[in-house]
Design an enzyme around this catalytic site. Structure first.
Site, PDB file in Angstrom:
ATOM      1  N   ASN A 111      -7.751   1.400   9.705  1.00 57.58           N
ATOM      2  CA  ASN A 111      -6.472   1.602  10.384  1.00 57.58           C
ATOM      3  C   ASN A 111      -6.733   1.527  11.887  1.00 57.58           C
ATOM      4  O   ASN A 111      -7.632   2.199  12.400  1.00 57.58           O
ATOM      5  CB  ASN A 111      -5.878   2.983  10.072  1.00 57.58           C
ATOM      6  CG  ASN A 111      -5.374   3.095   8.640  1.00 57.58           C
ATOM      7  OD1 ASN A 111      -5.422   2.128   7.873  1.00 57.58           O
ATOM      8  ND2 ASN A 111      -4.889   4.275   8.293  1.00 57.58           N
TER       9      ASN A 111
ATOM     10  N   ARG B 174       0.858  -1.187   0.000  1.00 57.18           N
ATOM     11  CA  ARG B 174       0.000   0.000   0.000  1.00 57.18           C
ATOM     12  C   ARG B 174       0.892   1.234   0.000  1.00 57.18           C
ATOM     13  O   ARG B 174       1.716   1.400   0.901  1.00 57.18           O
ATOM     14  CB  ARG B 174      -0.921  -0.022   1.230  1.00 57.18           C
ATOM     15  CG  ARG B 174      -1.782   1.203   1.352  1.00 57.18           C
ATOM     16  CD  ARG B 174      -2.868   1.101   2.431  1.00 57.18           C
ATOM     17  NE  ARG B 174      -3.473   2.415   2.519  1.00 57.18           N
ATOM     18  CZ  ARG B 174      -3.414   3.212   3.582  1.00 57.18           C
ATOM     19  NH1 ARG B 174      -2.869   2.812   4.704  1.00 57.18           N
ATOM     20  NH2 ARG B 174      -3.934   4.425   3.527  1.00 57.18           N
TER      21      ARG B 174
ATOM     22  N   GLU C 294      -3.732  -0.459   8.024  1.00 50.57           N
ATOM     23  CA  GLU C 294      -2.571  -0.051   8.825  1.00 50.57           C
ATOM     24  C   GLU C 294      -2.720  -0.595  10.236  1.00 50.57           C
ATOM     25  O   GLU C 294      -3.795  -0.512  10.835  1.00 50.57           O
ATOM     26  CB  GLU C 294      -2.455   1.483   8.968  1.00 50.57           C
ATOM     27  CG  GLU C 294      -1.956   2.208   7.766  1.00 50.57           C
ATOM     28  CD  GLU C 294      -1.873   3.717   7.983  1.00 50.57           C
ATOM     29  OE1 GLU C 294      -1.573   4.159   9.121  1.00 50.57           O
ATOM     30  OE2 GLU C 294      -2.121   4.448   7.015  1.00 50.57           O
TER      31      GLU C 294
ATOM     32  N   TYR D 151      -4.703   1.545  15.678  1.00 49.27           N
ATOM     33  CA  TYR D 151      -3.485   1.667  16.493  1.00 49.27           C
ATOM     34  C   TYR D 151      -3.749   1.451  17.977  1.00 49.27           C
ATOM     35  O   TYR D 151      -2.972   0.809  18.663  1.00 49.27           O
ATOM     36  CB  TYR D 151      -2.819   3.035  16.269  1.00 49.27           C
ATOM     37  CG  TYR D 151      -2.157   3.110  14.912  1.00 49.27           C
ATOM     38  CD1 TYR D 151      -0.860   2.663  14.728  1.00 49.27           C
ATOM     39  CD2 TYR D 151      -2.865   3.557  13.801  1.00 49.27           C
ATOM     40  CE1 TYR D 151      -0.254   2.682  13.479  1.00 49.27           C
ATOM     41  CE2 TYR D 151      -2.268   3.571  12.540  1.00 49.27           C
ATOM     42  CZ  TYR D 151      -0.962   3.125  12.394  1.00 49.27           C
ATOM     43  OH  TYR D 151      -0.378   3.127  11.155  1.00 49.27           O
TER      44      TYR D 151
ATOM     45  N   GLU E  99      -7.653   8.376   6.376  1.00 43.83           N
ATOM     46  CA  GLU E  99      -7.970   8.949   7.686  1.00 43.83           C
ATOM     47  C   GLU E  99      -8.454  10.391   7.655  1.00 43.83           C
ATOM     48  O   GLU E  99      -7.788  11.299   8.185  1.00 43.83           O
ATOM     49  CB  GLU E  99      -6.753   8.859   8.620  1.00 43.83           C
ATOM     50  CG  GLU E  99      -6.313   7.440   8.917  1.00 43.83           C
ATOM     51  CD  GLU E  99      -5.260   7.377  10.030  1.00 43.83           C
ATOM     52  OE1 GLU E  99      -4.840   8.445  10.528  1.00 43.83           O
ATOM     53  OE2 GLU E  99      -4.876   6.259  10.404  1.00 43.83           O
TER      54      GLU E  99
HETATM   55  C1  GBH Z   1      -1.589   6.788  10.824  1.00 47.26           C
HETATM   56  O1  GBH Z   1      -2.215   7.747  11.591  1.00 47.26           O
HETATM   57  C2  GBH Z   1      -1.201   7.415   9.540  1.00 47.26           C
HETATM   58  O2  GBH Z   1      -2.049   7.008   8.488  1.00 47.26           O
HETATM   59  C3  GBH Z   1       0.227   7.178   9.182  1.00 47.26           C
HETATM   60  O3  GBH Z   1       0.608   8.048   8.166  1.00 47.26           O
HETATM   61  C4  GBH Z   1       1.087   7.330  10.424  1.00 47.26           C
HETATM   62  O4  GBH Z   1       2.437   7.288  10.142  1.00 47.26           O
HETATM   63  C5  GBH Z   1       0.727   6.227  11.368  1.00 47.26           C
HETATM   64  O5  GBH Z   1      -0.621   6.205  11.621  1.00 47.26           O
HETATM   65  C6  GBH Z   1       1.457   6.302  12.701  1.00 47.26           C
HETATM   66  O6  GBH Z   1       1.144   7.482  13.371  1.00 47.26           O
HETATM   67  O7  GBH Z   1      -7.195  11.382  19.688  1.00 47.26           O
HETATM   68  O8  GBH Z   1      -7.865  13.221  18.301  1.00 47.26           O
HETATM   69  O9  GBH Z   1      -5.755  13.259  19.355  1.00 47.26           O
HETATM   70  C7  GBH Z   1      -2.942   7.201  12.666  1.00 47.26           C
HETATM   71  C8  GBH Z   1      -2.486   7.648  13.944  1.00 47.26           C
HETATM   72  C9  GBH Z   1      -2.855   8.362  16.061  1.00 47.26           C
HETATM   73  C10 GBH Z   1      -4.336   9.152  14.364  1.00 47.26           C
HETATM   74  C11 GBH Z   1      -3.728   8.921  17.097  1.00 47.26           C
HETATM   75  C12 GBH Z   1      -5.219   9.732  15.428  1.00 47.26           C
HETATM   76  C13 GBH Z   1      -5.284  10.483  17.700  1.00 47.26           C
HETATM   77  C14 GBH Z   1      -6.150  11.654  17.343  1.00 47.26           C
HETATM   78  N1  GBH Z   1      -3.540   8.055  14.856  1.00 47.26           N
HETATM   79  N2  GBH Z   1      -4.455  10.046  16.610  1.00 47.26           N
HETATM   80  S1  GBH Z   1      -6.799  12.429  18.764  1.00 47.26           S
END
Ligand code: GBH
Length: 472
Positions: free
Chosen positions: A298, A83, A371, A300, A170
């Site tokens: 995605n 991807r 992801e 995390y 996202e």
């Molecule tokens: C992804 O973002 C991205 O698609 C990618 O590019 C990036 O490198 C990867 O993850 C790692 O970060 O609770 O409102 O403060 C997802 C990461 C992390 C996005 C937490 C939302 C919290 C938003 N996520 N974040 S908030």
């Protein structure tokens, strides 16, 4: 860990796709080559104090010059799929007009290399690098229409050779971190007044789906949404109310319109904050809700929410605007954490799948986990006997193994998620890369990148993933 890889491989559904993911801005570098225009992320990284280590992505992982080596790494990994994303300003420096030949050649060469390696392509049209030439960016409705033009042109160009197309990566993160909290580009801190950007991103998604269909692309078309199950810090009413509000803001306003064709009902007392969405033109919603061939998830981590303002930290960086909100992201001491400080909670990937199945039922198309991954402060070491470099990232192996295991258990375990047709899993990321507001301080790769010499060193997690792939 080896035994677990073999066991897990035996439990993957027939035809399950294993791959890795990247994005253009995070790996390409060569930002001043080939007539590439400026993106909001170039402008943002050039502002003082925006990026934790003061870095830019001008070289990033130098992938543009080393893509053949990177595709070889994918081949050796035994990945079924890769991807990647297109860089919008590399194709249209002004955000509109004919696609530049030099830009197209970049992706034609990449697709040729992937074909040669027998790796399927999953292309993302927009992974956050909006051309600064587009006035107002995603606050401007016109950007959605310009994005549709990009999608049509790319569909015409590569429609016969891309396996899967994702429109927007996202929209939640772009809206919240980029337009509400100012942690990401373009750095706007409009809090709830950021919601018009959400609508335009979603409209851009819908217009792009229509454009790809009009271009008659052969591959499947979908969106990539981040989903974080939201848990109130306590059972007290204010915590529960704000957890519900956050679930709306982070998850539901981005997936309901796409799959259900309408925005969710705001919680009692908060309706005026959502006027930009709930008063949107029904014709826009019909565009946003175009039928999809797949849904990209995605995942995390889960989010724990508590009532009351509580400081400025967000998972992606510090935001003074965050402190103005009547709720905050509460710490979660019972979980281990990644290098980013994010809680490691694989069971919540099962929860995310359950929530999607419960809310969208038969309207949820086949799902790919587009992801999932973790950052750790990985170091290259040299083997005592022969000096071979290695990276001992056992914690990343455990993260990936436990999350894929949780996903497979959720879709085969008889619960709500059993209704989901889960088709694949992409580890974030193939390479260590430019991690947005954290610069180069967070490493997510299966392959270590030295950001001075750009040498690639496969980590132990890379070998584990290869064992998983070949054990099927
Ligand atoms: C992804 O973002 C991205 O698609 C990618 O590019 C990036 O490198 C990867 O993850 C790692 O970060 O609770 O409102 O403060 C997802 C990461 C992390 C996005 C937490 C939302 C919290 C938003 N996520 N974040 S908030």
């Amino acid at each position: 860990r080896r035994e677990f890889a073999r066991d897990l491989a035996g439990r993957l559904p027939e035809g399950f796709v294993l791959g890795t993911a990247t994005s253009a801005f995070q790996i390409e570098g060569a930002t001043h080559e080939g007539g590439r225009g400026e993106s909001v992320w170039d402008a943002f990284t050039n502002q003082r104090g925006r990026i934790l280590d003061g870095s830019t992505a001008d070289r990033a992982a130098d992938h543009l010059h080393r893509y053949t080596e990177d595709v070889e790494l994918l081949r050796d990994l035994g990945a079924d799929a890769y991807r990647f994303s297109f860089s919008w300003p590399r194709l249209q420096p002004e955000g509109k007009g004919a696609l530049r030949q030099e830009g197209l050649d970049v992706y034609r060469r990449l697709l040729d290399a992937l074909d040669g390696a027998g790796v399927q392509s999953f292309a993302t049209l927009f992974h956050w690098d909006t051309p600064t030439a587009l006035p107002g960016g995603w606050f401007n409705r016109d950007t959605a229409l310009r994005f549709g033009d990009l999608a049509f042109a790319l569909g015409e160009e590569f429609g016969d050779r891309i396996g899967h197309w994702a429109t927007v990566n996202e929209p939640a993160t772009v809206t919240l971190q980029g337009h509400a909290l100012g942690v990401h580009a373009p750095g706007a801190t409009r809090l709830f007044d950021a919601l018009p950007a959400a609508h335009h991103l979603l409209l851009g998604h819908g217009v792009a789906v229509q454009a790809l269909r009009a271009a008659d692309v052969r591959g499947g078309v979908g969106i990539v949404n981040v989903h974080s199950p939201v848990v109130p810090a306590t059972a007290d009413e204010p915590d529960v109310v704000f957890a519900g509000l956050f679930d709306l803001l982070h998850n539901r306003i981005f997936t309901d319109p796409v799959l259900l064709g309408h925005y969710p009902e705001p919680p009692e007392g908060f309706a005026p904050l959502f006027d930009a969405l709930t008063e949107a033109d029904p014709a826009d919603l019909a565009i946003i809700a175009q039928p999809l061939d797949f849904f990209g998830l995605n995942y995390y981590m889960p989010t724990r929410i508590a009532a009351g303002s509580g400081g400025s930290s967000t998972p992606d960086g510090e935001s003074p605007a965050m402190a103005k909100l009547p709720f905050h992201l509460a710490p979660w001491p019972e979980f281990d954490r990644t290098g980013f400080g994010w809680p490691i909670a694989p069971e919540f990937l099962g929860t995310a799948l359950d929530e999607l199945a419960e809310r969208y039922g038969s309207l949820l198309p086949p799902v790919y986990i587009t992801e999932n991954g973790a950052s750790f402060p990985d170091l290259v070491e040299l083997a005592e006997d022969d000096g071979t470099p290695f990276v001992a990232d056992g914690r990343r192996i455990d993260y990936l193994a436990e999350h894929l295991d949780a996903a497979i258990r959720a879709v085969t375990g008889g619960g709500a998620a059993s209704a989901i047709d889960l088709r694949g899993y992409f580890a974030w990321s193939l390479l260590d890369n430019f991690e947005w507001a954290a610069g180069y301080t967070q490493r997510f790769g299966l392959v270590h990148v030295d950001f001075d010499e750009f040498t690639r060193t496969p980590k132990d997690s890379y070998r584990w993933f290869r064992l998983l792939a070949e054990s099927r």
